[in-house]
Write a protein that holds these residues in place. Structure first.
Motif, PDB file in Angstrom:
ATOM      1  N   SER A   1       5.581 -15.213   4.167  1.00  0.00           N
ATOM      2  CA  SER A   1       4.139 -15.431   4.333  1.00  0.00           C
ATOM      3  C   SER A   1       3.509 -14.364   5.226  1.00  0.00           C
ATOM      4  N   THR A   2       3.798 -13.115   4.876  1.00  0.00           N
ATOM      5  CA  THR A   2       3.331 -11.962   5.656  1.00  0.00           C
ATOM      6  C   THR A   2       2.834 -10.889   4.711  1.00  0.00           C
ATOM      7  N   VAL A   3       1.804 -10.156   5.148  1.00  0.00           N
ATOM      8  CA  VAL A   3       1.397  -8.938   4.456  1.00  0.00           C
ATOM      9  C   VAL A   3       1.677  -7.770   5.391  1.00  0.00           C
ATOM     10  N   ALA A   4       2.400  -6.778   4.864  1.00  0.00           N
ATOM     11  CA  ALA A   4       2.644  -5.531   5.578  1.00  0.00           C
ATOM     12  C   ALA A   4       1.636  -4.510   5.062  1.00  0.00           C
TER      13      ALA A   4
ATOM     14  N   THR B   1      -4.543   3.102   1.274  1.00  0.00           N
ATOM     15  CA  THR B   1      -3.809   2.053   1.983  1.00  0.00           C
ATOM     16  C   THR B   1      -2.928   1.304   0.981  1.00  0.00           C
ATOM     17  N   VAL B   2      -1.783   0.820   1.459  1.00  0.00           N
ATOM     18  CA  VAL B   2      -0.908  -0.036   0.649  1.00  0.00           C
ATOM     19  C   VAL B   2      -0.787  -1.378   1.350  1.00  0.00           C
ATOM     20  N   TRP B   3      -0.956  -2.443   0.582  1.00  0.00           N
ATOM     21  CA  TRP B   3      -0.739  -3.805   1.075  1.00  0.00           C
ATOM     22  C   TRP B   3       0.468  -4.376   0.331  1.00  0.00           C
ATOM     23  N   ALA B   4       1.443  -4.888   1.070  1.00  0.00           N
ATOM     24  CA  ALA B   4       2.633  -5.490   0.450  1.00  0.00           C
ATOM     25  C   ALA B   4       2.757  -6.929   0.949  1.00  0.00           C
ATOM     26  N   PHE B   5       2.777  -7.860   0.015  1.00  0.00           N
ATOM     27  CA  PHE B   5       2.722  -9.283   0.328  1.00  0.00           C
ATOM     28  C   PHE B   5       4.048  -9.951  -0.009  1.00  0.00           C
TER      29      PHE B   5
ATOM     30  N   SER C   1       6.492 -14.692  -5.303  1.00  0.00           N
ATOM     31  CA  SER C   1       5.955 -13.335  -5.372  1.00  0.00           C
ATOM     32  C   SER C   1       6.334 -12.449  -4.201  1.00  0.00           C
ATOM     33  N   THR C   2       6.554 -11.188  -4.510  1.00  0.00           N
ATOM     34  CA  THR C   2       6.229 -10.087  -3.623  1.00  0.00           C
ATOM     35  C   THR C   2       5.320  -9.179  -4.437  1.00  0.00           C
ATOM     36  N   VAL C   3       4.258  -8.696  -3.809  1.00  0.00           N
ATOM     37  CA  VAL C   3       3.214  -7.951  -4.503  1.00  0.00           C
ATOM     38  C   VAL C   3       2.888  -6.696  -3.713  1.00  0.00           C
ATOM     39  N   ALA C   4       2.665  -5.590  -4.412  1.00  0.00           N
ATOM     40  CA  ALA C   4       2.150  -4.372  -3.798  1.00  0.00           C
ATOM     41  C   ALA C   4       0.814  -4.020  -4.436  1.00  0.00           C
ATOM     42  N   VAL C   5      -0.141  -3.634  -3.603  1.00  0.00           N
ATOM     43  CA  VAL C   5      -1.480  -3.273  -4.036  1.00  0.00           C
ATOM     44  C   VAL C   5      -1.898  -2.015  -3.286  1.00  0.00           C
TER      45      VAL C   5
END
Length: 276
Positions: free
Chosen positions: A257-260, A195-199, A186-190
């Motif tokens: 294994s990071t969230v931006a 705010t935006v979280w990108a995993f 996965s790469t995921v955007a929420v």
């Protein structure tokens, strides 16, 4: 599998990045240089937050992004300070509008590049783990939409990092119970609209690519003759599956294994789920 981008910053015509940049998302739908598939033509989606603070609006189509005139009309007509866009390369779920990203629940948007391994084996167990009040909101047949509703079930709205982390750990637990060595890719955007979280995470530790743009004022000082950079305000920030141009230093890779996290103060990186 797919390509996506998320924008946050000064209000902008989405066509600036979806259509008109050197390696725009539409260009990537035809020729992705870093994706698992070169062509991502199994539909697309565009979601944006109106600046009046209302819930996000969605436009989905099963047309290839490069062949949809409505996408061009829409992205050249509206202005938004936060929007998502996604081009799809279908794995197993059929090509239909309800399977196009981004997905929406109340003020939240979600999109995903990757897959749950052998989803047909684990679909029943994972779907039954979704909170009954959320189950009717699953409209399509993708693993991505189930992952979103699992994250909502596990507390995404209260803590997006913990909520998605718990959902992915549940996917891995169920997957390994079915003999799958690497259940999650996965790469995921929420986003909640501010705010935006990108995993970036996979069970194997070899995730799909994820980048974010560098600081715009710094880039404008580095490349004073780059006319396109003048289109962006100082708070403009992009999270992308792959860079939108070839300017050295314009895009920074997000580590495994990071969230931006992108908020009003800029970018913040946090560790996310050490590989199990």
């Amino acid at each position: 599998m797919c390509r996506w981008l998320a924008y946050s910053g000064e209000a902008l015509r989405p066509s600036t990045v979806v259509l008109d940049s050197q390696h725009s998302l539409v260009a990537q739908s035809l020729r992705s240089s870093l994706g698992a598939e070169t062509v991502n033509g199994d539909g697309f989606g565009f979601g944006w937050y109106p600046d009046d603070g209302s819930e996000p609006a969605l436009f989905h189509s099963t047309e290839p992004a490069w062949n949809d005139r409505n996408l061009r009309e829409l992205t050249r007509s509206i202005r938004s300070s936060l929007f998502f866009s996604h081009v799809r390369a279908a794995t197993s779920a059929p090509v239909q509008q309800t399977n196009c990203h981004p997905f929406r629940y109340e003020n939240w948007m979600f999109m995903h590049n990757g897959s749950i391994a052998q989803f047909h084996k684990v679909k029943r167990d994972l779907t039954f783990a979704v909170d009954p009040s959320l189950y009717p909101h699953i409209l399509g047949t993708t693993d991505s939409e189930v992952l979103f509703h699992l994250a909502l079930t596990f507390g995404l709205q209260d803590d997006p990092v913990a909520g998605l982390g718990a959902a992915i750990r549940h996917v891995e637990e169920v997957g390994r119970g079915h003999g799958l060595r690497f259940p999650m890719q996965s790469t995921v955007a929420v986003s909640d609209g501010s705010t935006v979280w990108a995993f970036r995470y996979s069970s194997e530790g070899r995730s799909r690519t994820l980048f974010h743009s560098a600081d715009v004022p710094t880039l404008q000082a580095m490349y004073p003759d780059a006319e396109r950079l003048k289109l962006f305000g100082p708070r403009a920030r992009l999270l992308v599956s792959e860079p939108l141009n070839d300017l050295p230093g314009a895009f920074i890779e997000v580590p495994e294994s990071t969230v931006a996290i992108v908020d009003s103060s800029g970018y913040h990186h946090r560790p996310f789920l050490p590989v199990a």
